[in-house]
Scaffold this active site. Structure first.
Site, short mmCIF file in Angstrom:
data_model
loop_
_atom_site.label_atom_id
_atom_site.label_comp_id
_atom_site.label_asym_id
_atom_site.label_seq_id
_atom_site.Cartn_x
_atom_site.Cartn_y
_atom_site.Cartn_z
N CYS A 58 0.84 -1.21 0.00
CA CYS A 58 0.00 0.00 0.00
C CYS A 58 0.87 1.25 0.00
O CYS A 58 1.74 1.39 0.85
CB CYS A 58 -0.90 -0.01 1.24
SG CYS A 58 -1.73 1.56 1.53
N CYS A 61 0.47 3.34 3.48
CA CYS A 61 0.86 2.82 4.79
C CYS A 61 2.18 3.46 5.24
O CYS A 61 3.03 3.80 4.41
CB CYS A 61 0.99 1.30 4.75
SG CYS A 61 -0.58 0.43 5.04
N HIS A 123 -4.12 0.44 8.11
CA HIS A 123 -4.62 0.17 6.77
C HIS A 123 -6.07 -0.29 6.79
O HIS A 123 -6.82 -0.12 5.81
CB HIS A 123 -3.73 -0.89 6.11
CG HIS A 123 -4.07 -1.19 4.68
ND1 HIS A 123 -3.70 -0.37 3.65
CD2 HIS A 123 -4.76 -2.23 4.13
CE1 HIS A 123 -4.14 -0.89 2.51
NE2 HIS A 123 -4.79 -2.00 2.76
N ASN A 163 -13.25 9.85 -1.05
CA ASN A 163 -13.88 8.90 -1.96
C ASN A 163 -13.63 7.54 -1.35
O ASN A 163 -12.49 7.10 -1.28
CB ASN A 163 -13.15 8.96 -3.30
CG ASN A 163 -14.07 9.31 -4.42
OD1 ASN A 163 -15.25 9.60 -4.20
ND2 ASN A 163 -13.56 9.29 -5.62
N SER A 171 -9.09 4.08 -5.38
CA SER A 171 -8.06 3.16 -5.84
C SER A 171 -7.35 2.48 -4.69
O SER A 171 -6.60 1.53 -4.89
CB SER A 171 -7.03 3.94 -6.69
OG SER A 171 -6.51 5.02 -5.93
N HIS A 174 -6.91 2.12 1.99
CA HIS A 174 -6.34 2.78 3.17
C HIS A 174 -7.17 4.04 3.45
O HIS A 174 -7.45 4.81 2.53
CB HIS A 174 -4.87 3.14 2.91
CG HIS A 174 -4.13 3.52 4.14
ND1 HIS A 174 -3.15 2.73 4.70
CD2 HIS A 174 -4.25 4.59 4.96
CE1 HIS A 174 -2.69 3.30 5.80
NE2 HIS A 174 -3.36 4.44 5.98
N HIS A 176 -8.26 7.43 3.67
CA HIS A 176 -7.63 8.69 3.27
C HIS A 176 -8.63 9.60 2.58
O HIS A 176 -9.66 9.16 2.08
CB HIS A 176 -6.44 8.42 2.34
CG HIS A 176 -6.85 7.96 0.96
ND1 HIS A 176 -7.32 6.70 0.70
CD2 HIS A 176 -6.86 8.62 -0.23
CE1 HIS A 176 -7.59 6.58 -0.59
NE2 HIS A 176 -7.34 7.73 -1.17
N GLN A 178 -8.82 13.61 0.27
CA GLN A 178 -8.04 14.43 -0.66
C GLN A 178 -8.42 15.90 -0.50
O GLN A 178 -9.48 16.23 0.02
CB GLN A 178 -8.33 14.02 -2.10
CG GLN A 178 -7.96 12.59 -2.42
CD GLN A 178 -8.10 12.33 -3.92
OE1 GLN A 178 -7.54 13.05 -4.74
NE2 GLN A 178 -8.87 11.33 -4.26
N HIS A 306 -20.85 23.33 5.86
CA HIS A 306 -21.60 22.07 5.89
C HIS A 306 -20.81 20.98 5.22
O HIS A 306 -19.82 21.22 4.54
CB HIS A 306 -22.97 22.24 5.22
CG HIS A 306 -22.91 22.65 3.78
ND1 HIS A 306 -22.77 23.96 3.38
CD2 HIS A 306 -22.97 21.93 2.64
CE1 HIS A 306 -22.74 24.03 2.06
NE2 HIS A 306 -22.86 22.80 1.58
N PHE A 322 -27.88 4.28 -10.02
CA PHE A 322 -27.18 4.86 -11.17
C PHE A 322 -27.87 6.14 -11.60
O PHE A 322 -29.09 6.21 -11.59
CB PHE A 322 -27.17 3.88 -12.34
CG PHE A 322 -26.24 2.71 -12.14
CD1 PHE A 322 -24.88 2.83 -12.40
CD2 PHE A 322 -26.73 1.50 -11.68
CE1 PHE A 322 -24.03 1.76 -12.21
CE2 PHE A 322 -25.88 0.42 -11.50
CZ PHE A 322 -24.52 0.56 -11.76
ZN LIG Z 1 -22.72 22.18 -0.32
ZN LIG Z 2 -2.32 1.17 3.75
#
Ligand SMILES: [Zn+2]
Ligand SMILES: [Zn+2]
Length: 358
Positions: A58, A61, A123, A163, A171, A174, A176, A178, A306, A322
């Site tokens: 990973c 990690c 992890h 995400n 992807s 672990h 995380h 962004q 918010h 979907f």
């Molecule tokens: Zn908003």
């Molecule tokens: Zn990891």
């Protein structure tokens, strides 16, 4: 707000109707009667749950080498670094070539910084499995990054998001998040800025302060609340179990929260994500993020901090929603009403029911 108004079940309970998103002005079609139709569509594979506490392959990690060749420190709490595969990088905007030509072929140079935040060295854990004080450290990182990146002259907006889960295209399992910080204000926050500004100019209060007062009065869409924050299924939610987390106090960004309010945000995140995991007894995939005032140098008294949580699952761990067909060509549509979704989330326990590796 002492009087509790009974839930408004008089209108549109079973009949098709449209609701308007107060934050963006966009509409959603609600078709509650369709809940009875049988499902014969795609079923997602049930994700395998148990992961090792450390994965030598990973790139997030502690101590491991990343694809760019750098090595992560042996971090013990949170860890933030510049994304090795950033969607944006800094360009001098003044010197950037301005594409010319036709009105129909318009482009602008965009400068930005993309960062990655590891929530934990472990992890195998996700937000609901971290302690409230560990999530509080994540809230502190969000705050510091917003303030530091937002202070730059070349950054007008800081988007913090997570995400989670393969179904969301993540992807790496672990835990995380962004940060994409950039020189323009992107579409969603730009729409929300316009609507909030309009409301603030007309009423002298933030749009979300007035909206939250209504929701607390009616109580039918509230999922979980504490002294600082309320999590609810918005009146205009598109995804079946989408939620909005609103600060009780009208503050424009994380930097204005008190110490106690940062703890309360961590608490509400833990309690909400635990309910999500309990809904279908899996680690719930979702995209989530913090919306706060643009950092474009202007004052933003209209902005009200918010978070949005967008889980894609519809009726089980394996059936996802979907946005296709009418939703691509017309507008978003949902079958389960926001009121029914809130009722289901509200009824769930606040301790994790699924097996964890911890
Ligand atoms: Zn908003
Ligand atoms: Zn990891």
């Amino acid at each position: 707000m002492s009087t509790i108004v009974p839930p408004d079940r008089s209108l549109f309970t079973d009949e098709p109707h449209r609701r308007r998103n107060a934050l963006t002005g966009e509409w959603v079609l609600v078709s509650p009667h369709r809940m009875r139709r049988p499902w014969q569509g795609q079923v997602e594979a049930r994700p395998t749950e148990l992961r090792p506490t450390y994965d030598p392959t990973c790139y997030l990690c502690p101590g491991n080498e990343r694809a760019g060749g750098q090595r992560n420190p042996a971090y013990t709490g949170t860890f933030v670094f510049d994304n090795d595969f950033a969607a944006l990088h800094t360009v001098p905007l003044d010197d950037a070539p301005t594409p010319d030509g036709d009105d129909l072929l318009v482009a602008r140079a965009e400068s930005g910084i993309c960062r990655v935040i590891c929530f934990s060295p472990r992890h195998d854990l996700s937000l609901p499995e971290l302690s409230t004080s560990e999530i509080r450290r994540v809230v502190d990182v969000w705050t510091d990054e917003y303030l530091t990146l937002g202070a730059r002259d070349d950054i007008a907006h800081v988007q913090i998001f997570e995400n989670k889960g393969q179904v969301m295209g993540s992807s790496n399992p672990h835990p995380h998040g962004q940060i994409w910080a950039q020189s323009s204000i992107p579409r969603e926050p730009a729409l929300e800025t316009g609507r909030q500004r309009e409301h603030h100019q007309r009423h002298g209060r933030t749009l979300l302060a007035d909206y939250l007062a209504l929701e607390l009065q009616r109580a039918e869409r509230v999922v979980v609340a504490n002294d600082g924050f309320v999590a609810l299924v918005a009146y205009w939610a598109v995804l079946p179990f989408e939620t909005l987390v609103v600060s009780r106090r009208a503050v424009p960004h994380l930097g204005e929260l008190t110490d106690a309010e940062r703890d309360q945000l961590a608490d509400i995140v833990k309690r909400l994500t635990t309910r999500y995991d309990n809904l279908f007894e899996i680690s719930m995939p979702y995209s989530a993020g913090v919306h706060q005032a643009p950092t474009d140098g202007a004052a933003h008294p209209e902005w009200h901090l918010h978070m949005h949580f967008y889980p894609p699952l519809l009726r089980s761990a394996t059936v996802r929603k979907f946005l296709v067909g009418y939703e691509m060509l017309g507008e978003p549509q949902r079958d389960l009403t926001p009121e029914a979704a809130a009722e289901r989330l509200r009824a769930l326990p606040e301790t994790l029911a699924r097996p964890t590796s911890a």
